[in-house]
Write a protein that holds these residues in place. Structure first.
Motif, short mmCIF file in Angstrom:
data_model
loop_
_atom_site.label_atom_id
_atom_site.label_comp_id
_atom_site.label_asym_id
_atom_site.label_seq_id
_atom_site.Cartn_x
_atom_site.Cartn_y
_atom_site.Cartn_z
N PRO A 36 0.82 -1.24 0.00
CA PRO A 36 0.00 0.00 0.00
C PRO A 36 0.84 1.27 0.00
N ARG A 37 1.97 1.25 0.68
CA ARG A 37 2.82 2.44 0.73
C ARG A 37 3.50 2.71 -0.60
N VAL A 38 3.96 1.66 -1.26
CA VAL A 38 4.59 1.84 -2.57
C VAL A 38 3.58 2.31 -3.60
N LEU A 39 2.39 1.71 -3.60
CA LEU A 39 1.36 2.16 -4.54
C LEU A 39 0.94 3.59 -4.26
N ALA A 40 0.86 3.95 -2.99
CA ALA A 40 0.51 5.32 -2.64
C ALA A 40 1.56 6.30 -3.15
N ALA A 41 2.84 5.93 -3.02
CA ALA A 41 3.92 6.78 -3.53
C ALA A 41 3.84 6.91 -5.05
N ILE A 42 3.51 5.83 -5.74
CA ILE A 42 3.41 5.86 -7.20
C ILE A 42 2.28 6.78 -7.65
N VAL A 43 1.08 6.56 -7.09
CA VAL A 43 -0.08 7.36 -7.49
C VAL A 43 0.14 8.83 -7.15
N ALA A 44 0.67 9.09 -5.96
CA ALA A 44 0.93 10.48 -5.57
C ALA A 44 1.95 11.13 -6.50
N ALA A 45 2.99 10.40 -6.89
CA ALA A 45 4.01 10.95 -7.78
C ALA A 45 3.43 11.28 -9.15
N VAL A 46 2.61 10.38 -9.69
CA VAL A 46 2.02 10.61 -11.01
C VAL A 46 1.09 11.82 -10.99
N LEU A 47 0.23 11.91 -9.99
CA LEU A 47 -0.70 13.04 -9.92
C LEU A 47 0.02 14.35 -9.64
N LEU A 48 0.98 14.32 -8.73
CA LEU A 48 1.75 15.53 -8.44
C LEU A 48 2.57 15.98 -9.65
N ASN A 49 3.01 15.03 -10.45
CA ASN A 49 3.77 15.38 -11.65
C ASN A 49 2.92 16.23 -12.60
N GLY A 50 1.66 15.84 -12.75
CA GLY A 50 0.77 16.65 -13.58
C GLY A 50 0.58 18.04 -13.02
N LEU A 51 0.40 18.12 -11.71
CA LEU A 51 0.22 19.43 -11.06
C LEU A 51 1.46 20.30 -11.21
N VAL A 52 2.62 19.71 -10.97
CA VAL A 52 3.87 20.47 -11.08
C VAL A 52 4.10 20.92 -12.52
N SER A 53 3.75 20.10 -13.49
CA SER A 53 3.91 20.49 -14.90
C SER A 53 3.07 21.72 -15.21
N VAL A 54 1.81 21.70 -14.77
CA VAL A 54 0.93 22.85 -15.04
C VAL A 54 1.45 24.11 -14.36
N VAL A 55 1.82 23.99 -13.10
CA VAL A 55 2.30 25.16 -12.36
C VAL A 55 3.62 25.67 -12.95
N GLY A 56 4.53 24.74 -13.30
CA GLY A 56 5.80 25.15 -13.87
C GLY A 56 5.65 25.84 -15.21
N VAL A 57 4.77 25.29 -16.07
CA VAL A 57 4.54 25.92 -17.38
C VAL A 57 3.90 27.29 -17.22
N ALA A 58 2.92 27.39 -16.30
CA ALA A 58 2.28 28.68 -16.06
C ALA A 58 3.27 29.70 -15.51
N GLY A 59 4.14 29.25 -14.60
CA GLY A 59 5.15 30.15 -14.08
C GLY A 59 6.13 30.61 -15.16
N GLY A 60 6.54 29.68 -16.01
CA GLY A 60 7.43 30.04 -17.11
C GLY A 60 6.79 31.01 -18.08
N TYR A 61 5.52 30.79 -18.37
CA TYR A 61 4.80 31.70 -19.27
C TYR A 61 4.72 33.10 -18.67
N PHE A 62 4.39 33.17 -17.38
CA PHE A 62 4.27 34.47 -16.72
C PHE A 62 5.59 35.24 -16.76
N PHE A 63 6.68 34.58 -16.41
CA PHE A 63 7.96 35.29 -16.34
C PHE A 63 8.47 35.63 -17.73
N ASN A 64 8.18 34.79 -18.72
CA ASN A 64 8.64 35.10 -20.07
C ASN A 64 7.85 36.27 -20.67
N VAL A 65 6.54 36.23 -20.49
CA VAL A 65 5.71 37.25 -21.13
C VAL A 65 5.70 38.55 -20.33
#
Length: 265
Positions: free
Chosen positions: A146-175
């Protein structure tokens, strides 16, 4: 006069190889135990919620400066080379392919993995793990899966969140900060980015989450020296996980760039 049986360096290498083999064996056991029933759903939900709750805020706070630094650095370089039109694609691809999975893995390993290691380590020194084995209950199936699966699912979902936030942050600072053109930023991204870029990011997050969970579980099951030993294995688990993550990331990135053709080629 007899020669020493082994040098200290050789002994350390042998110990490291043995530890790696045992860790690899635990990983295989976890994969096999994932398909066993009954599935520990309650334990999985509790562990996933804990990892997510301690990782969301740090992941967002780290993703913003990561996206900003990448965007600012690439914006400066592309301006010097006269290739401002490619800044959007370079920034987004760098965030999605590299920064996002790494940031996610570091947060999951540092926050969630250390907690997993500490919990299992305290159970081990209290002999709870040995008691489970005596009662015929598999610690791998009951606690580690259960702990390994929880780490996997959390990593995959957080990766999507971090991608969106990182891209938005990059867009803001560039523009906003560097005065880039919004249309050119988005156009270059659409011209060069492709769906496999997102898939490789998710695959990295999946593998990194698995490694973080397995390493933390292995070190937690093998503390030495009582409570102080638990603290030591927590530190070791974080360091080992970081080293493995960077090595695996290099391998996956090299394979991806060699096997998947770039868009437009």
């Amino acid at each position: 006069m007899t020669a020493p049986t082994s040098l200290p360096g050789v002994s350390a290498v042998r110990s490291a190889i043995r530890e790696f083999g045992q860790m690899f064996s635990l990983g295989l056991d976890v994969v096999v135990a994932m398909f066993r029933r009954p599935f520990q759903l309650r334990e999985f939900v509790q562990q996933f919620w804990f990892i997510a709750s301690v990782s969301i805020a740090p992941a967002i706070l780290v993703a913003i400066p990561f996206g900003a630094v990448i965007s600012l650095q690439l914006g400066s370089l592309t301006r010097q080379l006269g290739a401002e039109s490619f800044n959007g694609a370079a920034s987004v691809l760098a965030v999605v392919q590299q920064a996002s999975p790494i940031v996610t893995a570091l947060i999951v390993a540092g926050a969630g993995g250390s907690a997993i290691c500490a919990d299992l380590g305290s159970r081990t020194i209290r002999e709870e793990i040995d008691a489970m084995k005596v009662l015929g209950v598999s610690p791998i199936h009951r606690l580690i899966v259960p702990r390994v699966l929880a780490a996997i699912v959390a990593a995959v979902l957080l990766n999507g969140l971090v991608s969106v936030v990182g891209v938005a942050g990059g867009y803001f600072f560039n523009v906003i900060v560097q005065g880039g053109t919004p249309g050119a930023y988005l156009a270059s991204f659409n011209a060069l980015a492709q769906l496999p870029d997102l898939w490789v990011s998710m695959i990295k997050a999946f593998i990194f989450g698995f490694l973080a969970g397995v390493v933390a579980s292995y070190r937690g099951l093998n503390p030495r020296g009582g409570p102080k030993g638990v603290g030591d294995v927590v530190n070791q688990s974080v360091v080992i996980t970081f080293l493995l993550l960077f090595f695996v990331n290099t391998v996956i990135t090299a394979l991806y760039l060699q096997l998947v053709p770039a868009k437009g080629t």
